[in-house]
Design a protein around this motif. Structure first.
Motif, PDB file in Angstrom:
ATOM      1  N   ALA A  97       4.279  -2.933   7.700  1.00 22.30           N
ATOM      2  CA  ALA A  97       3.988  -1.512   8.271  1.00 22.30           C
ATOM      3  C   ALA A  97       5.143  -0.574   8.671  1.00 22.30           C
ATOM      4  O   ALA A  97       4.446   0.117   8.956  1.00 22.30           O
ATOM      5  CB  ALA A  97       2.324  -1.252   9.475  1.00 22.30           C
ATOM      6  N   LEU A 137      -3.903   2.276   3.807  1.00 19.94           N
ATOM      7  CA  LEU A 137      -3.280   1.684   4.742  1.00 19.94           C
ATOM      8  C   LEU A 137      -4.168   1.110   5.749  1.00 19.94           C
ATOM      9  O   LEU A 137      -3.981   0.474   6.250  1.00 19.94           O
ATOM     10  CB  LEU A 137      -2.247   2.461   4.723  1.00 19.94           C
ATOM     11  N   ARG A 147       8.098  -0.535   8.138  1.00 23.37           N
ATOM     12  CA  ARG A 147       8.049   0.157   6.660  1.00 23.37           C
ATOM     13  C   ARG A 147       7.971   0.932   6.317  1.00 23.37           C
ATOM     14  O   ARG A 147       8.307   2.519   5.999  1.00 23.37           O
ATOM     15  CB  ARG A 147       8.278  -0.862   5.893  1.00 23.37           C
ATOM     16  N   HIS A 148       6.452   1.065   6.060  1.00 22.78           N
ATOM     17  CA  HIS A 148       5.432   2.386   5.711  1.00 22.78           C
ATOM     18  C   HIS A 148       5.817   3.788   6.935  1.00 22.78           C
ATOM     19  O   HIS A 148       6.280   4.387   6.801  1.00 22.78           O
ATOM     20  CB  HIS A 148       4.774   1.991   5.894  1.00 22.78           C
ATOM     21  N   GLN A 202       0.747  -1.406   0.016  1.00 26.03           N
ATOM     22  CA  GLN A 202       0.225  -0.271  -0.014  1.00 26.03           C
ATOM     23  C   GLN A 202       0.769   1.468  -0.420  1.00 26.03           C
ATOM     24  O   GLN A 202       1.639   1.416   0.747  1.00 26.03           O
ATOM     25  CB  GLN A 202      -1.074   0.164   0.839  1.00 26.03           C
ATOM     26  N   HIS A 203       0.977   2.112  -0.556  1.00 27.37           N
ATOM     27  CA  HIS A 203       0.905   3.774  -0.553  1.00 27.37           C
ATOM     28  C   HIS A 203       0.465   4.620  -0.471  1.00 27.37           C
ATOM     29  O   HIS A 203       0.941   5.852  -0.374  1.00 27.37           O
ATOM     30  CB  HIS A 203       2.254   3.521  -2.118  1.00 27.37           C
ATOM     31  N   ALA A 224      -2.240   6.380   3.037  1.00 28.82           N
ATOM     32  CA  ALA A 224      -1.979   6.957   4.043  1.00 28.82           C
ATOM     33  C   ALA A 224      -3.224   6.324   4.667  1.00 28.82           C
ATOM     34  O   ALA A 224      -3.710   5.224   5.245  1.00 28.82           O
ATOM     35  CB  ALA A 224      -0.889   7.652   4.712  1.00 28.82           C
ATOM     36  N   GLY A 262       8.988   5.075   6.867  1.00 29.10           N
ATOM     37  CA  GLY A 262       9.126   5.544   6.029  1.00 29.10           C
ATOM     38  C   GLY A 262       8.985   7.112   6.406  1.00 29.10           C
ATOM     39  O   GLY A 262       9.415   8.365   5.998  1.00 29.10           O
ATOM     40  N   ALA A 263       8.007   6.942   6.538  1.00 25.44           N
ATOM     41  CA  ALA A 263       6.445   8.479   7.479  1.00 25.44           C
ATOM     42  C   ALA A 263       7.856   9.172   7.856  1.00 25.44           C
ATOM     43  O   ALA A 263       6.961  10.377   7.518  1.00 25.44           O
ATOM     44  CB  ALA A 263       5.407   8.261   6.953  1.00 25.44           C
ATOM     45  N   ASP A 270       0.095  10.314   0.269  1.00 28.73           N
ATOM     46  CA  ASP A 270       0.916   9.247  -0.376  1.00 28.73           C
ATOM     47  C   ASP A 270       2.071   9.467   0.534  1.00 28.73           C
ATOM     48  O   ASP A 270       2.559  10.306   1.120  1.00 28.73           O
ATOM     49  CB  ASP A 270       1.898   9.342  -1.593  1.00 28.73           C
ATOM     50  N   ILE A 271       2.511   7.770   0.873  1.00 27.31           N
ATOM     51  CA  ILE A 271       3.114   7.780   2.198  1.00 27.31           C
ATOM     52  C   ILE A 271       4.735   8.292   1.671  1.00 27.31           C
ATOM     53  O   ILE A 271       4.626   9.069   2.859  1.00 27.31           O
ATOM     54  CB  ILE A 271       3.141   6.124   3.045  1.00 27.31           C
ATOM     55  N   ALA A 272       5.086   7.719   0.825  1.00 24.64           N
ATOM     56  CA  ALA A 272       6.368   8.621   0.649  1.00 24.64           C
ATOM     57  C   ALA A 272       6.089  10.068   0.693  1.00 24.64           C
ATOM     58  O   ALA A 272       7.712  10.328   0.748  1.00 24.64           O
ATOM     59  CB  ALA A 272       6.698   7.607  -1.064  1.00 24.64           C
TER      60      ALA A 272
END
Lengths: 495, 223
Positions: free
Chosen positions: A428, A306, A430-431, A300-301, A303, A434-435, A361-363
């Motif tokens: 999750a 997710l 990882r997400h 998932q990307h 938020a 990253g965020a 977008d989480i990225a």
């Protein structure tokens, strides 16, 4: 004052407040009115729940309204989630320039109407009215999804409307079948839909008809709970709705539907002489939901999507806990509380981050723990709590569910559960990392988090932390009373 | 009186098949409205047939007549009015190509009927009371509604499918539970009305935003 009046007040107060909201002139007035009205409704609900936990079930309206430990517990949670989200809605919508007075009035009216409809589901004793309430929540919340009309929000609204209406129609077939199963038990005809009556004669219900009904109910209400494979509408609706609405959707709308399924579990189990038939079905749907949601979470990307898939996962965990029985039922009730609190916080944080970054977008939200100290960290911590990091309370409830599986020596289920939550944990995490800490991609608008915003983040986190370390005796008793209703045991009552 | 009930059930089956076979939206809306009117009369016929069979059962009550009238007005007048308005707004006359072609849909409709009769023979004996056609036709109507919801592409057609499903459930309710409390029945009817109302408003928004109401083309949300 008689306690039975409280049950009427729980219904009438939000409905009336929603009507009154249409008369208000400004955005600020409408949003403040919602906070005040939900606060007042919460006080009434708390009083009603207190009376149930100390003195046993309450009846009103010639047996049509009924509040026992299970519904009282859910009623408390409902109001807690609505209170949090209403306070949050005030600060959320005030930041949206396009949110006009007409929209605010409509939002307030639908918001209070949804509260009333969900309360109706919880306090009704008549299973037909329970169904009417669930369908009403679908219709009232549909317009909340497209508060901001856009192509994608309309797409989500349409999917939600059609899938949930058709799904919930199946639940009505189930309700009819359950009523028909009482045919041989010589009920006075008008009472065939009252839960208390069905519960009293549960041993004499026709098992074959009842089982068929339960399958329809599980598919119907399961659609609205978001159990796999009926979950397709859920990520779309959760991601397209404004954040306060998503918080309520995920924090309690799903639980409302799940609660309806739980109501029927003791009936089926007693009628089939504790064959575990209904419980095994719940285990199956639960495990499937955990595994499928896990797969979607990893890739998932967005938020909010997710978090939506996390809802599917956690509804699965609750179903699994109830299905395991014994300690599992207790743990599932505990998990309902943990999940609702944590998920409200998650959506609130994701929503504000979305406003600040202009995307979900989480990225793109990388570095939010630094750039947005309150909501960025709130999002991070809510994700950590959601994936079951110790010492947050979700870890405790998931651990208890694991123990319940071990008690039943259901090692296959245990393995699947661990595999599913393990995948979610890694994916999750990882997400979340990253965020929070990756080098920033965008520069968000400044945060300006006030005292209320901080409190909105800190209070749920503090509760989750405390409950993870120490459970108050009164909460343990309340959870046990609620679990006993599902287990089909007599109400002991009294703290 | 049972002959009249049977005739009504056969009419319902024929209406369902006609719905599956027609592409003109206005015609579909009228078919569903006719079904609604027929169903509104069903409870009255049921009570009438019971009264003539045994003198113990209570006869027509004001409550039943009121519910019947409300049902006929909602399903026969309000629904088609809302839907025809939505159709005029969206300026569409015909269903685009459905996922299941019309001849195939009709065959599927017949199959639902076969399936429903088979199911009826497998059901526990508590279902055996009452006119014999009620349960199978109800089940078949529910399945036809579901078929329309999943196989048609236009928003209005899907709403029609939902209404047909509700119609089937209504018949099933009459067959299974004789005395649904009036309050519950009112609630269900109100919900059905609001559902169609809400769906037609959303349809209106969709046609304004997208310039079409082909919900199959709304596929931006994935994963």
């Amino acid at each position: 004052m008689k306690v039975s009046y409280l049950l009427w007040a729980v219904l009438v107060l939000p409905a009336a407040a929603g009507g009154a909201c249409l008369l208000l002139r400004s955005v600020r007035a409408a949003l403040l009115w919602v906070v005040v009205a939900v606060g007042a409704a919460s006080a009434v609900a708390a009083a009603a729940a207190w009376s149930v936990f100390t003195g046993g079930p309450i009846e009103a309206g010639a047996g049509w309204l009924y509040l026992d430990a299970l519904s009282a517990y859910h009623l408390l949670l409902l109001h807690a989630v609505f209170l949090l989200s209403s306070i949050y809605a005030y600060s959320y919508f005030r930041r949206e320039a396009s949110f006009g007075a007409a929209q605010a009035r409509r939002f307030g009216a639908l918001w209070m109407g949804s509260l009333a409809a969900m309360a109706l589901v919880l306090v009704s004793n008549n299973l037909g009215i329970v169904w009417v309430g669930v369908e009403a929540t679908t219709l009232l919340t549909a317009f909340l999804i497209c508060t901001h009309v856009s192509p994608s929000s309309l797409e989500a609204t349409w999917k939600y409307l059609i899938m949930c209406s058709v799904g919930v129609a199946f639940a009505f077939i189930g309700t009819l079948l359950v009523a028909a199963s009482a045919g041989s038990s010589h009920l006075a005809t008008g009472d065939a839909l009252l839960w208390t009556h069905l519960r009293a004669v549960a041993a004499n219900l026709d098992p074959a008809t009842l089982k068929m009904g339960f399958i329809f109910l599980l598919v119907g209400y399961g659609t609205k709970t978001g159990l796999v494979p009926m979950h397709n509408w859920l990520p779309d609706a959760h991601s397209q709705a404004p954040a306060p609405v998503s918080a309520v959707f995920s924090g309690f709308l799903l639980n409302t539907a799940l609660y309806c399924i739980l109501r029927y579990v003791p009936l089926v189990e007693i009628a089939t002489k504790n064959s575990h038939w209904a419980l095994d079905l719940l285990v199956g749907f639960g495990v499937l939901s955990i595994l499928i949601a896990g797969a979607f979470i990893v890739f998932q990307h967005d938020a909010k999507r997710l978090l939506a898939y996390h809802s599917v996962e956690h509804m699965g965990i609750i179903a699994l806990g109830v299905g395991l029985g014994g300690l599992g039922t207790f743990a599932a009730m505990f998990h309902v509380l943990n999940h609702s609190l944590c998920k409200s916080l998650g959506f609130c944080s994701a929503g504000r981050l979305g406003q600040m970054y202009g995307t979900h977008d989480i990225a793109q939200m990388a570095g939010s723990a630094h750039d947005a100290p309150v909501w960025g960290r709130g999002f991070l911590l809510s994700l950590l709590a959601l994936i079951g990091l110790a010492p947050f309370a979700i870890f405790m409830s998931e651990f208890q569910i694991l123990k319940a599986a071990a008690d039943r020596s259901a090692f296959g289920i245990m393995t699947l559960f661990l595999a599913g939550t393990g995948v979610v944990f890694v994916g999750a995490l990882r997400h979340a990392i990253g965020a929070a800490w990756d080098p920033p991609v965008r520069h968000p608008t400044p945060e300006h988090a006030g005292v209320v915003d901080r409190a909105l983040v800190l209070v749920p986190l503090a509760i989750l932390l405390v409950l993870g370390l120490w459970m108050p005796e009164s909460l343990r008793l309340a959870l046990n009373q609620a679990a006993d209703v599902i287990r089909g045991l007599p109400q002991k009552g009294g703290f | 009186m049972n002959e009249l009930i049977d005739a009504l059930m056969v009419l319902l089956v024929l209406m369902n098949l006609r719905l599956l076979g027609s592409s003109r939206l206005a015609a579909c809306i009228r078919i569903v409205a006719t079904e609604g009117i027929a169903l509104g009369l069903l409870p009255l016929l049921l009570v009438w047939s019971q009264t003539s069979a045994s003198s113990v059962e209570p006869g027509l009550s004001g409550r039943m007549i009121f519910l019947s009238v409300a049902s006929v007005l909602t399903r026969g007048v309000l629904f088609p009015w809302l839907l025809l308005k939505a159709q005029r707004d969206a300026k569409v006359r015909r269903e685009a190509e459905p996922f299941l072609s019309y001849p195939l849909s009709i065959i599927a409709g017949v199959l639902t009927l076969v399936l429903s009769f088979w199911l009826r023979s497998r059901l526990p004996p508590s279902f055996a009371s009452g006119p014999p056609l009620l349960v199978p036709v109800a089940l078949s109507t529910i399945l036809v509604g579901l078929l329309v919801v999943v196989s048609r592409r236009l928003a209005i057609s899907q709403v029609l499918g939902y209404i047909v499903m509700e119609n089937g459930i209504y018949v099933l309710g009459l067959a299974l539970v004789r005395e649904i409390p009036a309050l519950v029945e009112m609630g269900v009817l109100l919900d059905a009305f609001v559902a169609v109302f809400v769906m037609s408003i959303v349809t209106h928004h969709i046609s304004r935003q997208f310039d079409h109401i082909d919900v199959d083309q709304m596929d931006s949300l994935k994963g």
